[in-house]
Design an enzyme around this catalytic site. Structure first.
Site, PDB file in Angstrom:
ATOM      1  N   GLU A 101      15.921   3.318   5.378  1.00 18.60           N
ATOM      2  CA  GLU A 101      15.767   4.565   6.123  1.00 18.60           C
ATOM      3  C   GLU A 101      15.321   5.699   5.193  1.00 18.60           C
ATOM      4  O   GLU A 101      14.467   6.515   5.558  1.00 18.60           O
ATOM      5  CB  GLU A 101      17.092   4.924   6.802  1.00 18.60           C
ATOM      6  CG  GLU A 101      16.977   6.003   7.850  1.00 18.60           C
ATOM      7  CD  GLU A 101      18.279   6.221   8.615  1.00 18.60           C
ATOM      8  OE1 GLU A 101      18.368   7.253   9.303  1.00 18.60           O
ATOM      9  OE2 GLU A 101      19.196   5.380   8.497  1.00 18.60           O
ATOM     10  N   GLU A 159      28.582   8.049   9.551  1.00 15.35           N
ATOM     11  CA  GLU A 159      28.136   7.944  10.947  1.00 15.35           C
ATOM     12  C   GLU A 159      27.704   6.512  11.268  1.00 15.35           C
ATOM     13  O   GLU A 159      28.066   5.954  12.318  1.00 15.35           O
ATOM     14  CB  GLU A 159      26.978   8.911  11.199  1.00 15.35           C
ATOM     15  CG  GLU A 159      26.344   8.781  12.568  1.00 15.35           C
ATOM     16  CD  GLU A 159      24.826   8.858  12.524  1.00 15.35           C
ATOM     17  OE1 GLU A 159      24.167   7.983  13.123  1.00 15.35           O
ATOM     18  OE2 GLU A 159      24.306   9.796  11.891  1.00 15.35           O
ATOM     19  N   HIS A 160      26.926   5.899  10.377  1.00 18.07           N
ATOM     20  CA  HIS A 160      26.495   4.515  10.583  1.00 18.07           C
ATOM     21  C   HIS A 160      27.680   3.566  10.673  1.00 18.07           C
ATOM     22  O   HIS A 160      27.736   2.688  11.542  1.00 18.07           O
ATOM     23  CB  HIS A 160      25.586   4.079   9.424  1.00 18.07           C
ATOM     24  CG  HIS A 160      24.153   4.439   9.612  1.00 18.07           C
ATOM     25  ND1 HIS A 160      23.130   3.537   9.472  1.00 18.07           N
ATOM     26  CD2 HIS A 160      23.559   5.619   9.924  1.00 18.07           C
ATOM     27  CE1 HIS A 160      21.967   4.138   9.689  1.00 18.07           C
ATOM     28  NE2 HIS A 160      22.205   5.405   9.956  1.00 18.07           N
TER      29      HIS A 160
END
Length: 428
Positions: free
Chosen positions: A140, A68-69
């Protein structure tokens, strides 16, 4: 495109399956200046084992989120900046069982839609860019480990499940993300970011045929192979651990409490079970329930308390959470209340009021473009037309709720996760 009308909701949806397999759903909202588009793949963090074109794959934990990133990277381009230049905002998220990319805008809708479809369908990964992203996701992961809300739920899933990958964080961990290479990302993109595994949902004052035309123009008509997920998670309905505890910097103890439920599967019967479970949660510990009022008046819970029914591909749970000095009292109260309800039943007036309230909440949520797009996409992957929810709610009987409570709300299916303040831990 075919038009589907829902007079009770004052809604209509235009639907079409394109030659490439993409499902397109357009929800017209005449007169609104805002438009929203979701481009979603039926692929999340738990889908690590799959086959494609006769070859088996095992992906590292966290690859769906990593992918996704990386999808926002195109050669020499900044996708987010391009959306901003068009006056649109864009974002994405990865859950346990789906990944969504979306934008909202009040202008340049067609250009934004083309950009959304282009960047999500164009994989571009290099060793250098993957290594750079690894550092960002490392941070993260560290932040997530230090967040009590994340930790208390992570501890809960590890206590409840032995095999299902819901017990592994969506982000993966520091070790697993080091196994992610450009080739791993290309393999997963090829398996699951193909139109036949995706849905495009648009809501706003837009022309449905134009949306369909742009999708075919950008994505083409070729129907490609889709990865076959190997969901081989065998789980008993008992929890391996009934209680787990940790200590972090919190002002007062916080908890997640859940009861293990059978996986729902797909189709109308599964959605009916979800809505039965949703009503069971309301009857058991909803804000208007006897138990909620009793615990609130006694100071055992406060306004942080809440819950409902949570479902992920291959698992489900009846969950509540909040801040409390007495989480064990809440657990015992829920078990006792479920037993009382099963023995005494739910008064007809209370049951009808509860159904009206639940139905009203769902109808009010249709005012939210984001909530509507999300649910249309999620329910599509569950093989159910979301806008049929009123007829399901109306047909549910009180006995179904009691059967659910009798089967699910038992000590054997229960697990309690607690985060206590550090100072109390150290004082003992």
């Amino acid at each position: 495109m075919r038009k589907f009308d829902y007079p009770e909701l004052d809604e209509c949806v235009y639907r079409e399956e394109l030659p490439n397999g993409l499902h397109v759903a357009v929800i017209p909202r005449k007169g609104f200046t805002k438009s929203l588009a979701y481009f979603v793949t039926d692929y999340g963090s738990i889908h690590r084992d799959f086959s494609l074109d006769g070859k088996d794959y095992h992906a590292p934990a966290g690859v769906a989120h990593f992918l996704e990133h990386k999808m926002f990277d195109l050669p020499g381009r900044d996708v987010s900046a391009e959306f901003a230049a068009l006056g649109a905002s864009t974002n994405a998220f990865t859950s346990y069982d789906m990944t969504a990319y979306y934008f909202s805008t009040t202008g340049n809708f067609q250009k934004c839609l083309r950009l959304l479809l282009e960047f999500v369908s164009t994989p571009y990964f290099t060793d250098e860019s993957v290594e750079k992203e690894r550092g960002i996701i490392d941070q993260e992961i560290g932040m997530d480990l230090d967040t009590p809300d994340s930790a208390v739920f992570q501890n809960l899933t590890e206590a409840m499940y032995e095999n299902h990958p819901v017990r592994v964080p969506v982000l993966g961990n520091e070790e697993s993300i080091r196994e992610i290479t450009p080739q791993v990302l290309y393999d997963c993109h090829r398996a699951f970011y193909t139109p036949g595994n995706m849905i495009l949902c648009v809501i706003g004052d837009v022309d449905p045929e134009t949306v369909s035309h742009i999708a075919r123009e950008v994505l083409g008509d070729e129907r490609k192979s889709v990865g076959v997920k190997k969901n081989i998670w065998q789980e008993a309905m008992t929890c391996p651990k009934a209680y787990t505890e940790d200590a972090m910097e919190v002002a007062m103890p916080m908890f997640d409490l859940a009861f293990k439920c059978e996986p729902l599967g797909k189709g109308s019967a599964a959605i009916r079970e979800e809505m039965v479970a949703d009503l069971a949660a309301e009857a058991l510990f909803g804000e208007s329930s006897q138990l909620y009022l009793k615990l609130y008046e006694e100071g055992v819970i406060d306004t942080s308390f809440g819950g409902g029914f949570e479902t992920v591909d291959g698992c489900a749970m009846l969950l509540c959470s909040g801040d409390s000095e007495e989480p064990e009292t809440i657990r015992n109260g829920i078990l006792d209340q479920a037993r009382r309800l099963c023995e005494g039943g739910i008064p007809e007036e209370s049951f009808l009021r509860m159904k009206r309230s639940a139905l009203g909440r769902r109808i009010r949520n249709l005012d939210s473009f984001d909530a509507t797009c999300f649910r249309v996409c999620a329910y599509h992957f569950a093989d159910f037309d979301y806008f049929r929810f009123p007829e399901v709610y109306r047909s549910i009987e009180a006995g179904e709720i009691l059967d659910f409570l009798n089967r699910v709300v038992t000590p054997e299916r229960c697990s309690l996760s607690v985060i206590k303040p550090l100072e109390k831990e150290n004082a003992q």
